[in-house]
Design an enzyme around this catalytic site. Structure first.
Site, PDB file in Angstrom:
ATOM      1  N   ASP A   1      74.915  27.111   2.476  1.00  0.00           N
ATOM      2  CA  ASP A   1      75.537  28.349   1.995  1.00  0.00           C
ATOM      3  C   ASP A   1      77.067  28.349   2.080  1.00  0.00           C
ATOM      4  OD1 ASP A   1      73.143  29.493   1.296  1.00  0.00           O
ATOM      5  OD2 ASP A   1      72.842  30.479   3.213  1.00  0.00           O
TER       6      ASP A   1
ATOM      7  N   THR B   1      74.864  23.740   6.599  1.00  0.00           N
ATOM      8  CA  THR B   1      74.249  24.831   5.862  1.00  0.00           C
ATOM      9  C   THR B   1      74.608  24.714   4.392  1.00  0.00           C
ATOM     10  OG1 THR B   1      74.442  27.196   5.331  1.00  0.00           O
ATOM     11  CG2 THR B   1      76.161  26.264   6.693  1.00  0.00           C
TER      12      THR B   1
ATOM     13  N   ARG C   1      63.773  27.383  13.920  1.00  0.00           N
ATOM     14  CA  ARG C   1      64.434  28.478  14.624  1.00  0.00           C
ATOM     15  C   ARG C   1      63.609  28.736  15.882  1.00  0.00           C
ATOM     16  NH1 ARG C   1      65.591  29.532   9.202  1.00  0.00           N
ATOM     17  NH2 ARG C   1      67.835  29.803   8.891  1.00  0.00           N
TER      18      ARG C   1
ATOM     19  N   ASP D   1      79.085  29.256   4.323  1.00  0.00           N
ATOM     20  CA  ASP D   1      79.587  30.560   4.713  1.00  0.00           C
ATOM     21  C   ASP D   1      80.006  30.587   6.181  1.00  0.00           C
ATOM     22  OD1 ASP D   1      77.048  30.236   5.676  1.00  0.00           O
ATOM     23  OD2 ASP D   1      76.367  32.248   5.192  1.00  0.00           O
TER      24      ASP D   1
ATOM     25  N   GLY E   1      68.216  26.362   9.289  1.00  0.00           N
ATOM     26  CA  GLY E   1      67.697  25.833   8.026  1.00  0.00           C
ATOM     27  C   GLY E   1      68.198  24.416   7.817  1.00  0.00           C
TER      28      GLY E   1
ATOM     29  N   ASP F   1      75.815  29.267  12.069  1.00  0.00           N
ATOM     30  CA  ASP F   1      76.483  30.100  13.068  1.00  0.00           C
ATOM     31  C   ASP F   1      75.515  30.581  14.162  1.00  0.00           C
ATOM     32  OD1 ASP F   1      75.367  31.592  10.895  1.00  0.00           O
ATOM     33  OD2 ASP F   1      76.321  33.378  11.704  1.00  0.00           O
TER      34      ASP F   1
ATOM     35  N   ARG G   1      72.015  34.177   0.754  1.00  0.00           N
ATOM     36  CA  ARG G   1      71.608  35.511   1.169  1.00  0.00           C
ATOM     37  C   ARG G   1      72.830  36.383   1.451  1.00  0.00           C
ATOM     38  NH1 ARG G   1      66.327  34.838   4.481  1.00  0.00           N
ATOM     39  NH2 ARG G   1      65.906  33.703   2.547  1.00  0.00           N
TER      40      ARG G   1
END
Lengths: 327, 327, 327, 327
Positions: free
Chosen positions: A132, A130, A76, A134, A15, A107, A176
């Site tokens: 996120d 990212t 992707r 995370d 993303g 990741d 997510r």
């Protein structure tokens, strides 16, 4: 891989996130400073397979540090998961003499890079891109600060109308698997409740807390929900609230993809520049197959194998603070 | 109503819109300039019925011109639709000697004002406050310019990520009965297709146009849909596109209530100030039960009875320009 | 000039303004729609003289509608004021067969275009691109709405700190000959005083008004000054205030060139798109050597000769409103 | 000071910074959570002396987390530097029973707090509120992140017009003693040169570097200067450049007080909330006369005596990166 790196490829994968362009710029210019040839690969591993690769000069990255998105586009690639796809990708690097890769992504992208490196002896560096936040092994990921500020600005606007109508808003933000955006934007906007994947959401407690506030006519109520909350995001939470507290005028807002775009914040440009610089430095020093991270304001290198999605050790203190400050 | 106005009430009614605070400020200060007493009524007609009315001074409206929302809050009132509710509201005005009203809101609020004025001989002035810009008798409504700029900024961010992934985004903007926000924000962001309630949406034409663009790999595709489009908004359009063009990577984004909040733009503050000033001037001159509008940059007064929701005469020229410019 | 237009050049001239890119995009795509060849000329008339001219396709203007600045760059050209310069410029058009020009800029640029057209029989269309909004024959100029909103956002920030410290801020905005930016941004931010070139600034009145407010401790004081005010801009006004009212804590802020940049507002993108479209339409219809303007929301064509700097007929009403609303 | 804290005062002192309101909110609500009475002191130490002190409830701080400036206003107080002033201030606390203070401000404010505490046995807590980030004992100060993002957004706009005209802009940002804003905003906007107080500015090197870039026609040149640079800020640098490189079209922009205002960023709201919470917690735990800071993402307490202006140990690495990335 005893030989010195001379030509590097750079790509953005997975993303997109704001700040990727700043990272690309840093990789390109640091590479040129070290007299490397730098190649841009379009659309992540897809472009490597499709041979969509081009030579980049210093000017190729002029005037992009402030742009959202990524000039290299990202995607992707299912094909890259297959040995045949990776072999094809390798051929396209080989024919140009590209002998190292900088992969900006998450990741999943790092796992692909590690596998590729194992198979074809191409040293890789990962940069955590990212929204996120995370990823283990870094305090910052490129794009998180921008995304969370976009969420905060959007929720500030929602608060204006919530306040005008004494309404409850359930706002769903991205995340997510991780609740960082929800937690930070929720605290920053004074949300009364913040629902995240890392903690078990107690819906009875939420209903009780909202019902109690309704009674004492606390005026603005904001509930911020991460899309990955186990109750199913904003629409589902709003549905339950409407059912159990029908007197509360409840609305839902899904912030969605606006969180991925926009000019990066100062912080995202800074860490992207710093990481991009050190991606190349690291290759020059023979340190590879690592992700460049920043921990406690110092560079931190994590083997690509270990740069996995990290569950945040969600500070109980923050959750306590949320309750106290929104009271 | 031969007597001179001496005390006026001001309220915001219906949905809130950015710039209402600037209008309130102008009404209050112009009233005080004319040595009137000015009263704020909370939550529209509800506050009039519940007697939630307070005296406002010049300082009551300090530092609010730049704030979104409305300090008087707003609400829709079912009770005011009943004679009993209006009688109660009148008593609350009467006991304070309030002898005129300025109502900031939409066509529904104006109808209520007209009825109230007919029954109780309270002169009323309407100011068009709605983000939808769908009121006859004025080129501008308070809040539209802010809402449409909020939509544009959000879509710009979406474009960043759409461009990075070569995705199609279906973006739903506000506008239950009117396509102004969709039309203006769609043109301003270079959307390929704009779907609005005023025109019949030809879904086959949309699919054909998107399919043709997919073939020649036109990269970013934005479809902007007004929530009131007869096909049912963003989710429904996206569902159809996904079904009929499964190869296109399609996402949907519902901008929602962020469009109602935020600091008003310069234009919204200006027209709100101008309209608020003339609301009081108009009362002083004995012109009442009209909506203050601006047409061709001149003041324009429309009887409250006629200030109804206006269908835009949608310029065919604009729709032609959209097609040409997005090609 | 009986022959049909087949190849057009487009350039941006004079000072840049936000929305110029949207206008270029509209000219290019409308030209291509009419099967014209379109050429971009870099740096205004300089690029025409230096032969810095290139063919533009539909994709040349992809993803620029939201960008500030101008992809064609702009400049002022002394050489174009000389017959030799214009002759050289003409040769460069002629060798490509370019038989019409669209010039986006201010009144100076239009004068050059008219002269050039007279000499070499090249039909020209002017589009008003200036943040100052000081051109006769149009209600809008490309860039004004963005510039004034930038000024408003900056002054909003200044108000935060002014309010925290009970300080007087003298804010200078752009406008060498015209006070539009000062007037609009001043009203929109609730400035107590607005000083513009169109009116004689009465410094004694200003001092008296500030002194009176100091006495009754009115807290925030904003004075907005156009750079072209006859008293010499913000620094000079602040100097006088400090000298004559030494007890007031006075600061000065020159907003400067931030007012020229940034993503254009919705309105600027719309009028730029509309004007750009009609520039080409106008050429196709044989109407040329005019500036395309918008008056009362209708297209309005002004001979380039007459598209001069217009003094605003400064509404006395607005100045009265300013005083009342800031009281 | 063996007795338990029961009533606390909170004030903002020195220059204002975005996020102070978020800190006030956290102090007030955490205090109320601990069943303390909380008092707001207006205009820093001035209000303490003038007895401008008022009781705050949870609602006193509703809807302020997103506001720039400070609802308690701030000021510098000469009187508080005198024993008589401090004695008067103490009397005003004593008569209300206020037995602890939270001071949000800079190093000067902390020195005053320490002295006051020594004299009157009032425990104090300091929170670092300054846009300059120049305080020892914390990685973050409240307001820095907002200020630097405001600078970045402004410089992005300047870059648009710089790019359109191929101009050199000398941009002065805030920072009388510290170059943090200049360094961060300069890197984030791709400035070619960054001049800060911490390093000796080599004007010959600057001229040589700009001259070299002019030769190879590198198009946009940004020089970012901290106001405290020993050469005297933006105007002086621009003057020297114009004199020594007259062919370069050079402009100057002083960003000024816009950097102090505006809605705080997510990060500033977060650290302000966290610090405000821990200010009260710290008092409850009997830890006082310290500044609450954050170092390596952990709380860090610095005796108020030691919370002095810190020279940044300016990373040579960053300066090297700047040169490489802007090449």
């Amino acid at each position: 891989m005893a030989t010195k790196v001379t030509k590097i490829g750079v790509l953005t994968s997975g993303g997109d996130s704001p700040g990727m362009n700043a990272a690309i710029r840093a990789v390109v210019r640091t590479g040129i400073y070290h007299e490397l040839e730098v190649y841009g690969v379009m659309r992540g591993y897809s472009g490597m397979i499709d041979d969509d690769i081009f030579r980049m000069e210093s000017r190729s990255v002029a005037n992009i540090i402030q742009r959202g998105g990524t000039i290299l586009k990202c995607a992707r690639s299912d094909e890259f998961r297959e040995p045949a796809g990776r072999a094809k990708a390798y051929e396209n690097l080989k024919k140009r003499g590209i002998d190292a890769l900088v992969v900006i992504g998450g990741d999943g992208s790092f796992k692909g890079a590690q596998k590729f490196s194992n198979e074809f002896d191409i040293p890789c560096i990962g940069l955590p891109g990212t929204i996120d936040k995370d990823i283990a092994g870094t305090d910052f990921t490129i794009g998180f600060d921008t995304a969370v500020n976009t969420a905060v600005e959007a929720i500030d606007k929602i608060r204006d109308t919530a306040d005008a109508h004494d309404r409850l808003f359930v706002v769903e933000v991205m995340g997510r698997d991780a609740g960082y955006i929800a937690l930070h934007s929720g605290i920053a906007t004074g949300a009364e409740n913040i629902l995240i994947p890392e903690t078990k959401t107690n819906i009875d407690e939420l209903i009780a807390s909202l019902g109690e506030k309704e009674k004492r006519r606390k005026l603005v109520n904001l509930v911020v929900v991460a899309e990955g909350d186990e109750f199913g995001g904003g629409n589902e939470i709003a549905r339950i609230v409407k059912k159990r507290l029908p007197n509360i005028d409840t609305r839902v807002c899904i912030l969605g993809h606006i969180q991925r775009g926009g000019a990066p914040t100062c912080l995202d440009r800074l860490i992207a520049s710093r990481m991009g610089y050190h991606a190349v430095e690291s290759l020059m020093q023979g340190r590879y197959n690592v992700m460049v991270g920043i921990v406690n304001n110092k560079l931190h290198y994590t083997p690509l194998d270990h740069a996995i999605k990290a569950k945040q050790k969600l500070s109980n203190q923050w959750l306590k603070i949320v309750k106290i400050l929104a009271s």
